[in-house]
Design a protein around this motif. Structure first.
Motif, short mmCIF file in Angstrom:
data_model
loop_
_atom_site.label_atom_id
_atom_site.label_comp_id
_atom_site.label_asym_id
_atom_site.label_seq_id
_atom_site.Cartn_x
_atom_site.Cartn_y
_atom_site.Cartn_z
N ILE A 77 0.74 -1.22 0.00
CA ILE A 77 -0.07 0.04 0.06
C ILE A 77 0.96 1.17 0.06
CG2 ILE A 77 -1.55 1.33 1.36
CD1 ILE A 77 -2.80 -1.15 -0.02
N GLY A 78 2.07 1.38 0.79
CA GLY A 78 2.97 2.35 0.76
C GLY A 78 3.20 2.77 -0.60
N LEU A 79 3.92 1.36 -1.30
CA LEU A 79 4.31 1.64 -2.74
C LEU A 79 3.20 2.38 -3.73
CD1 LEU A 79 6.65 1.30 -4.54
CD2 LEU A 79 5.81 -0.98 -5.14
N LEU A 80 2.06 1.98 -3.51
CA LEU A 80 1.01 2.57 -4.06
C LEU A 80 0.84 3.96 -4.01
CD1 LEU A 80 -1.56 2.17 -5.94
CD2 LEU A 80 -2.76 1.54 -3.98
N VAL A 81 0.90 4.53 -2.76
CA VAL A 81 1.01 5.90 -2.27
C VAL A 81 2.13 6.54 -3.03
CG1 VAL A 81 0.91 7.49 -0.36
CG2 VAL A 81 -0.50 5.40 -0.23
N VAL A 82 3.08 6.06 -2.95
CA VAL A 82 4.30 6.46 -3.41
C VAL A 82 4.25 6.91 -4.97
CG1 VAL A 82 6.75 6.19 -4.18
CG2 VAL A 82 6.01 5.73 -1.74
N GLY A 83 3.53 5.80 -5.57
CA GLY A 83 3.53 5.97 -7.14
C GLY A 83 2.33 7.14 -7.31
N ILE A 84 1.43 7.10 -6.80
CA ILE A 84 0.33 8.26 -6.53
C ILE A 84 1.14 9.63 -6.42
CG2 ILE A 84 -1.73 9.20 -5.99
CD1 ILE A 84 -2.64 6.40 -5.24
N GLY A 85 1.79 9.63 -5.35
CA GLY A 85 2.53 10.87 -5.10
C GLY A 85 3.32 11.42 -6.03
N VAL A 86 4.20 10.45 -6.63
CA VAL A 86 5.23 10.94 -7.65
C VAL A 86 4.50 11.26 -8.85
CG1 VAL A 86 6.86 10.09 -9.23
CG2 VAL A 86 6.91 9.09 -6.94
N ARG A 87 3.26 10.75 -9.43
CA ARG A 87 2.48 11.27 -10.75
C ARG A 87 1.98 12.34 -10.24
NH1 ARG A 87 -2.37 7.56 -12.85
NH2 ARG A 87 -3.20 8.37 -10.77
N GLU A 88 1.31 12.72 -8.97
CA GLU A 88 0.90 14.26 -8.89
C GLU A 88 1.95 15.22 -8.84
OE1 GLU A 88 -2.56 14.53 -8.51
OE2 GLU A 88 -2.73 12.67 -8.89
N VAL A 89 2.92 14.95 -8.38
CA VAL A 89 3.99 15.87 -8.10
C VAL A 89 4.54 16.38 -9.76
CG1 VAL A 89 6.37 16.37 -7.45
CG2 VAL A 89 4.70 15.62 -5.76
N THR A 90 4.88 15.38 -10.35
CA THR A 90 5.46 15.56 -11.65
C THR A 90 4.37 15.86 -12.56
OG1 THR A 90 4.97 13.01 -12.34
CG2 THR A 90 7.28 13.97 -11.15
N ASP A 91 3.08 15.55 -12.51
CA ASP A 91 2.00 16.03 -13.29
C ASP A 91 2.42 15.33 -14.88
OD1 ASP A 91 -0.23 16.94 -14.17
OD2 ASP A 91 0.23 18.90 -14.55
N ALA A 92 2.55 14.37 -14.82
CA ALA A 92 3.08 13.71 -16.02
C ALA A 92 2.49 12.16 -16.12
CB ALA A 92 4.57 13.46 -16.17
N GLY A 93 2.30 11.57 -17.36
CA GLY A 93 1.83 10.14 -17.29
C GLY A 93 2.82 9.12 -17.74
N TYR A 94 4.40 9.65 -17.37
CA TYR A 94 5.16 8.88 -17.44
C TYR A 94 5.46 7.53 -16.09
CZ TYR A 94 10.08 6.85 -17.59
OH TYR A 94 11.17 6.03 -17.41
N TYR A 95 5.54 6.41 -16.49
CA TYR A 95 5.22 5.30 -15.48
C TYR A 95 6.65 4.84 -15.26
CZ TYR A 95 4.17 1.40 -12.56
OH TYR A 95 4.11 0.22 -11.60
N ALA A 96 7.29 4.91 -13.94
CA ALA A 96 8.72 4.66 -13.84
C ALA A 96 8.91 2.97 -13.52
CB ALA A 96 9.32 5.08 -12.38
N ALA A 97 9.94 2.62 -14.23
CA ALA A 97 10.17 1.07 -14.46
C ALA A 97 10.27 0.61 -12.94
CB ALA A 97 11.33 0.74 -15.28
N TRP A 98 11.14 1.22 -12.23
CA TRP A 98 11.36 0.83 -10.83
C TRP A 98 9.94 0.72 -9.87
CZ3 TRP A 98 9.46 3.94 -7.19
CH2 TRP A 98 9.06 5.29 -7.54
N HIS A 99 9.13 1.42 -10.37
CA HIS A 99 7.75 1.16 -9.51
C HIS A 99 7.07 -0.02 -9.76
CE1 HIS A 99 3.84 1.78 -8.18
NE2 HIS A 99 4.17 2.58 -7.41
N PHE A 100 7.13 -0.51 -11.09
CA PHE A 100 6.65 -1.73 -11.70
C PHE A 100 7.38 -2.94 -10.97
CE2 PHE A 100 6.16 -5.04 -15.04
CZ PHE A 100 4.88 -5.13 -14.79
N TYR A 101 8.61 -2.74 -11.13
CA TYR A 101 9.43 -3.98 -10.57
C TYR A 101 9.30 -4.16 -8.97
CZ TYR A 101 12.18 -3.28 -14.91
OH TYR A 101 12.55 -3.11 -16.07
N SER A 102 9.24 -3.07 -8.35
CA SER A 102 9.00 -2.86 -6.94
C SER A 102 7.47 -3.69 -6.45
CB SER A 102 9.05 -1.84 -6.24
OG SER A 102 10.21 -1.15 -6.57
N THR A 103 6.66 -3.31 -7.56
CA THR A 103 5.20 -3.71 -7.40
C THR A 103 5.27 -5.27 -7.48
OG1 THR A 103 4.24 -1.93 -8.21
CG2 THR A 103 3.00 -3.64 -8.11
#
Length: 413
Positions: A77-103
């Motif tokens: 759940i914490g990783l999910l929150v990190v992903g949402i927070g990064v997306r909101e801060v950057t305001d971009a549709g780019y999805y980081a590969a490190w987030h997918f591997y960690s998931t």
């Protein structure tokens, strides 16, 4: 390994201390996140305009991986929150590969933390579905992309379930092996105790017999002295010896009552010795194998306990060779020397196939005949106890070319 349950999953006994694998995975995610964030920095489509938030998110994801074994669902759940927070801060549709591997790593951890049919297992499945739904918010292409991510998440979840079942199976086998080992040691201890009690009973018979004879002889000498006043002191000494002998016999009888097996008759025949070896050999030959007996050196009277132990070793070896080795020929050698008595029993092994050791089962009976220790006997234990009681040495093992040899040496003096 036993586990303790936390509110959001299962943690291993011993605390949250991460393993080397956890450290390696966390380091890999952090380093990969830095390379991805700053290596793809740019303003073109598909590049990262704001690398610092993504790099910081990779560091946080690495820290979460260090805690994954203690808080599997919380870290997901914490990783999910990190992903949402990064997306909101950057305001971009780019999805980081490190987030997918960690998931994928955390999905595997959640699946391995609890049984699916339990409450924690269902809660973990819900966390996995939320993470998968978050992944789909970045997909803007086609159905194939959605299915590919579903395959990866499904494989990670299934591998976690298989790992947990394998660990449970391994733990069950380890506990079963520990129980079997404890049972084997307990049976060995019981066999040693039983054999020692049996040896004590036999030695009791020997000692009580000899003490009784000494007492009777002493009484006979006292009576031969008559009423001559000149032998008053001798009669008093002999009377004291008789009294001590009778007290010793009474004490031995009390000891016998404790040593006899429950339900026994309390009367056993006088123990055997090497003088009954011919009768024992004849009994074995009736069962089939040919037994050749050879006596080397000058035979002499032996202490009763040693004589009995040597006989029992031969008896045990013959019994086991007959029952377990299926030998066709057995050689028995008794060697008398000034320093020791040595008995050696060598069988030819089975008529065909590899030799089988004769020390795996039977035990000889207390009546001097061939006995049966039943399934899982302890013949070698009994032999070692008897030989060690006299300070001797016992060796047993296969013979080159087939067969098995038992050799016991009893020192004299």
């Amino acid at each position: 390994m036993r586990h303790r349950t936390s509110r959001w999953g299962v943690m291993p006994r011993g605390g949250w201390r991460p393993s080397r694998l956890d450290l390696l995975l966390a380091l890999a995610v952090m380093v990969a996140g830095q390379v991805e964030s700053f290596g793809r920095q740019g303003i073109e489509p598909g590049q990262i305009r704001h690398p610092v938030p993504l790099a910081a998110g990779a560091v946080v994801a690495g820290v979460l991986l260090l805690l994954r074994r203690r808080f599997p669902m919380s870290t997901l759940i914490g990783l999910l929150v990190v992903g949402i927070g990064v997306r909101e801060v950057t305001d971009a549709g780019y999805y980081a590969a490190w987030h997918f591997y960690s998931t994928l790593i955390l999905v595997h951890t959640v699946a391995s933390a609890a049984e699916l049919r339990s409450r924690r297992g269902l809660a973990g499945l819900g966390c996995v579905l939320l993470s998968y739904a978050f992944l789909q918010t970045f997909q803007h292409n086609d159905v194939a992309e959605v299915l590919i991510s579903a395959v990866f998440v499904g494989v990670a979840y299934t591998s976690g379930i298989l790992l947990r079942r394998q660990i449970d199976r391994t733990l069950r086998l380890a506990r079963q092996a520990a129980r079997l080992e404890a049972g084997r040691e307990e049976r060995a201890r019981q066999a040693v105790a039983g054999e020692r009690a049996r040896i004590a009973r036999e030695l009791h018979d020997i000692v009580s017999h000899n003490v009784c004879l000494m007492t009777l002889h002493t009484g006979g000498v006292r009576m031969m002295l008559g009423d001559d006043p000149g032998h008053e002191r001798e009669r008093a000494l002999l009377t004291g010896v008789e009294r001590a002998g009778r007290e010793a016999i009474e004490e031995l009888r009390l000891m016998l009552g404790m040593l006899r097996a429950p339900g026994g008759t309390g009367a056993e025949p006088y123990p055997a010795g090497l003088d009954r070896l011919d009768a024992l050999v004849a009994q074995v030959e009736e069962a089939g194998p040919a037994v050749r007996t050879r006596v080397e050196g000058e035979a002499r009277p032996l202490p009763p306990g040693l004589d009995l132990s040597a006989y029992r070793v031969i008896q045990e070896a013959l019994t086991n060779a007959l029952k377990h080795a299926r030998a066709t020929r057995i050689d028995v050698t008794v060697t008398h020397s000034p320093a020791a008595v040595t008995v050696e029993i060598t069988d030819s092994g089975p008529p065909s196939g590899p030799p089988s050791g004769p020390l795996s089962g039977a035990r000889s009976g207390p009546d001097g005949g061939l006995g049966d220790g039943g399934e899982g006997g302890h013949g070698l234990i009994g032999m070692r106890e008897r030989v060690a009681m006299h300070g001797g040495e016992l060796s047993a093992g296969p013979v080159p070319g087939g067969g098995y040899r038992v050799r016991a040496r009893f020192p004299l003096g």
